[in-house]
Design a protein around this motif. Structure first.
Motif, PDB file in Angstrom:
ATOM      1  N   LYS A  56      61.147   8.188  60.002  1.00 36.20           N
ATOM      2  CA  LYS A  56      62.216   8.195  58.995  1.00 36.20           C
ATOM      3  C   LYS A  56      61.923   9.191  57.889  1.00 36.20           C
ATOM      4  N   GLU A  57      60.692   9.236  57.434  1.00 34.25           N
ATOM      5  CA  GLU A  57      60.324  10.168  56.371  1.00 34.25           C
ATOM      6  C   GLU A  57      60.466  11.619  56.836  1.00 34.25           C
ATOM      7  N   GLY A  58      60.052  11.884  58.070  1.00 32.46           N
ATOM      8  CA  GLY A  58      60.189  13.232  58.616  1.00 32.46           C
ATOM      9  C   GLY A  58      61.641  13.651  58.745  1.00 32.46           C
ATOM     10  N   GLN A  59      62.478  12.733  59.197  1.00 33.27           N
ATOM     11  CA  GLN A  59      63.902  13.041  59.322  1.00 33.27           C
ATOM     12  C   GLN A  59      64.538  13.279  57.958  1.00 33.27           C
ATOM     13  N   LYS A  60      64.120  12.499  56.972  1.00 32.81           N
ATOM     14  CA  LYS A  60      64.649  12.670  55.619  1.00 32.81           C
ATOM     15  C   LYS A  60      64.238  14.032  55.057  1.00 32.81           C
ATOM     16  N   ASN A  61      62.976  14.408  55.250  1.00 29.68           N
ATOM     17  CA  ASN A  61      62.511  15.719  54.777  1.00 29.68           C
ATOM     18  C   ASN A  61      63.240  16.857  55.478  1.00 29.68           C
ATOM     19  N   ARG A  62      63.467  16.699  56.768  1.00 30.20           N
ATOM     20  CA  ARG A  62      64.166  17.728  57.531  1.00 30.20           C
ATOM     21  C   ARG A  62      65.609  17.880  57.044  1.00 30.20           C
ATOM     22  N   ASP A  63      66.274  16.751  56.850  1.00 29.50           N
ATOM     23  CA  ASP A  63      67.652  16.797  56.349  1.00 29.50           C
ATOM     24  C   ASP A  63      67.709  17.433  54.962  1.00 29.50           C
ATOM     25  N   ASN A  64      66.752  17.095  54.109  1.00 34.92           N
ATOM     26  CA  ASN A  64      66.710  17.691  52.765  1.00 34.92           C
ATOM     27  C   ASN A  64      66.521  19.200  52.849  1.00 34.92           C
ATOM     28  N   TYR A  65      65.687  19.649  53.763  1.00 33.31           N
ATOM     29  CA  TYR A  65      65.436  21.082  53.928  1.00 33.31           C
ATOM     30  C   TYR A  65      66.718  21.814  54.313  1.00 33.31           C
ATOM     31  N   TYR A  66      67.428  21.303  55.312  1.00 33.34           N
ATOM     32  CA  TYR A  66      68.640  21.973  55.773  1.00 33.34           C
ATOM     33  C   TYR A  66      69.804  21.818  54.784  1.00 33.34           C
ATOM     34  N   ASP A  67      69.874  20.675  54.092  1.00 32.79           N
ATOM     35  CA  ASP A  67      70.962  20.462  53.139  1.00 32.79           C
ATOM     36  C   ASP A  67      70.797  21.287  51.867  1.00 32.79           C
ATOM     37  N   SER A  68      69.585  21.702  51.560  1.00 31.05           N
ATOM     38  CA  SER A  68      69.356  22.454  50.325  1.00 31.05           C
ATOM     39  C   SER A  68      69.704  23.939  50.468  1.00 31.05           C
ATOM     40  N   GLU A  69      70.059  24.365  51.663  1.00 31.46           N
ATOM     41  CA  GLU A  69      70.417  25.767  51.879  1.00 31.46           C
ATOM     42  C   GLU A  69      71.812  26.065  51.342  1.00 31.46           C
ATOM     43  N   SER A  70      72.008  27.307  50.943  1.00 38.81           N
ATOM     44  CA  SER A  70      73.325  27.739  50.468  1.00 38.81           C
ATOM     45  C   SER A  70      74.289  27.820  51.660  1.00 38.81           C
ATOM     46  N   PRO A  71      75.598  27.815  51.398  1.00 33.69           N
ATOM     47  CA  PRO A  71      76.567  27.922  52.506  1.00 33.69           C
ATOM     48  C   PRO A  71      76.403  29.209  53.314  1.00 33.69           C
ATOM     49  N   GLN A  72      76.036  30.317  52.643  1.00 34.79           N
ATOM     50  CA  GLN A  72      75.833  31.569  53.366  1.00 34.79           C
ATOM     51  C   GLN A  72      74.642  31.459  54.315  1.00 34.79           C
ATOM     52  N   MET A  73      73.591  30.816  53.838  1.00 39.13           N
ATOM     53  CA  MET A  73      72.389  30.633  54.669  1.00 39.13           C
ATOM     54  C   MET A  73      72.694  29.708  55.850  1.00 39.13           C
ATOM     55  N   GLN A  74      73.496  28.689  55.617  1.00 36.12           N
ATOM     56  CA  GLN A  74      73.861  27.779  56.708  1.00 36.12           C
ATOM     57  C   GLN A  74      74.685  28.521  57.767  1.00 36.12           C
ATOM     58  N   GLU A  75      75.572  29.395  57.327  1.00 34.84           N
ATOM     59  CA  GLU A  75      76.367  30.188  58.266  1.00 34.84           C
ATOM     60  C   GLU A  75      75.468  31.132  59.061  1.00 34.84           C
ATOM     61  N   LEU A  76      74.526  31.774  58.355  1.00 35.21           N
ATOM     62  CA  LEU A  76      73.581  32.659  59.029  1.00 35.21           C
ATOM     63  C   LEU A  76      72.719  31.879  60.019  1.00 35.21           C
ATOM     64  N   ARG A  77      72.325  30.657  59.646  1.00 33.46           N
ATOM     65  CA  ARG A  77      71.520  29.813  60.539  1.00 33.46           C
ATOM     66  C   ARG A  77      72.301  29.487  61.813  1.00 33.46           C
ATOM     67  N   LYS A  78      73.587  29.163  61.685  1.00 31.18           N
ATOM     68  CA  LYS A  78      74.412  28.873  62.871  1.00 31.18           C
ATOM     69  C   LYS A  78      74.476  30.091  63.793  1.00 31.18           C
ATOM     70  N   HIS A  79      74.695  31.252  63.198  1.00 31.61           N
ATOM     71  CA  HIS A  79      74.769  32.480  63.993  1.00 31.61           C
ATOM     72  C   HIS A  79      73.426  32.762  64.681  1.00 31.61           C
ATOM     73  N   ASN A  80      72.329  32.656  63.925  1.00 32.62           N
ATOM     74  CA  ASN A  80      70.998  32.907  64.488  1.00 32.62           C
ATOM     75  C   ASN A  80      70.625  31.863  65.532  1.00 32.62           C
ATOM     76  N   ASP A  81      71.023  30.618  65.299  1.00 34.00           N
ATOM     77  CA  ASP A  81      70.721  29.548  66.257  1.00 34.00           C
ATOM     78  C   ASP A  81      71.370  29.844  67.598  1.00 34.00           C
ATOM     79  N   LYS A  82      72.620  30.259  67.572  1.00 32.03           N
ATOM     80  CA  LYS A  82      73.320  30.583  68.826  1.00 32.03           C
ATOM     81  C   LYS A  82      72.636  31.762  69.527  1.00 32.03           C
ATOM     82  N   TYR A  83      72.344  32.827  68.772  1.00 29.30           N
ATOM     83  CA  TYR A  83      71.714  34.009  69.361  1.00 29.30           C
ATOM     84  C   TYR A  83      70.335  33.670  69.940  1.00 29.30           C
ATOM     85  N   CYS A  84      69.505  32.984  69.159  1.00 20.44           N
ATOM     86  CA  CYS A  84      68.137  32.677  69.606  1.00 20.44           C
ATOM     87  C   CYS A  84      68.119  31.674  70.749  1.00 20.44           C
ATOM     88  N   SER A  85      69.057  30.728  70.738  1.00 19.09           N
ATOM     89  CA  SER A  85      69.146  29.769  71.849  1.00 19.09           C
ATOM     90  C   SER A  85      69.498  30.485  73.146  1.00 19.09           C
TER      91      SER A  85
END
Length: 145
Positions: A56-85
């Protein structure tokens, strides 16, 4: 003599009552002991509970990490995730494993691709933080395992 006989009877009754309460206590303690050996509290606490709370603590930390990103960074992450996958799951990049005739996705390649493109995964970010912390401790002259 009568008073002595009454005194002896009273003592016997007290002893009988004490034996009954002792038997009941012994029975209760034995029952609790048998129950606890069947499902040991320490095993539950050290195993199941500790593992669950760590997850639970690990999941909470992970969610906090991803939620603290700016909207531009989240969009870039989606694009990079698709490319790298796509890159890591190509047949020529797959990793051979027993029981998987077509291989499995190359997770190391995915993580490196995400790091190189500027959006590290939470796992690699945590690893980088640990390395940074260890280097700081070494610089202070402390021993790091």
């Amino acid at each position: 003599m009568k008073s002595m006989a009454n005194a002896i009877l009273n003592l016997k009754e007290r002893n009988i009552m004490q034996i009954r309460t002792a038997k009941i206590r012994l029975l209760i303690l034995t029952g609790i002991g048998i129950f606890l050996t069947g499902c040991s509290i320490s095993d539950w606490y050290n195993g199941y509970y500790a593992e669950r709370s760590a997850i639970k603590e690990g999941q909470k930390n992970r969610d906090n990490y991803y939620d603290s990103e700016s909207p531009q960074m989240q969009e870039l992450r989606k694009h990079n995730d698709k490319y790298c996958s796509d890159l890591a799951s190509k047949p020529e990049n797959r990793v051979a494993r027993d029981g998987y005739p077509n291989g499995v996705v190359n997770q190391a390649m995915f993580i490196r691709c995400m790091e190189n493109r500027g959006t590290p995964t939470y796992e690699s970010y945590a690893s980088m933080q640990k390395k940074k912390h260890d280097e700081e401790r070494r610089a202070k002259g402390k021993r790091v395992m």
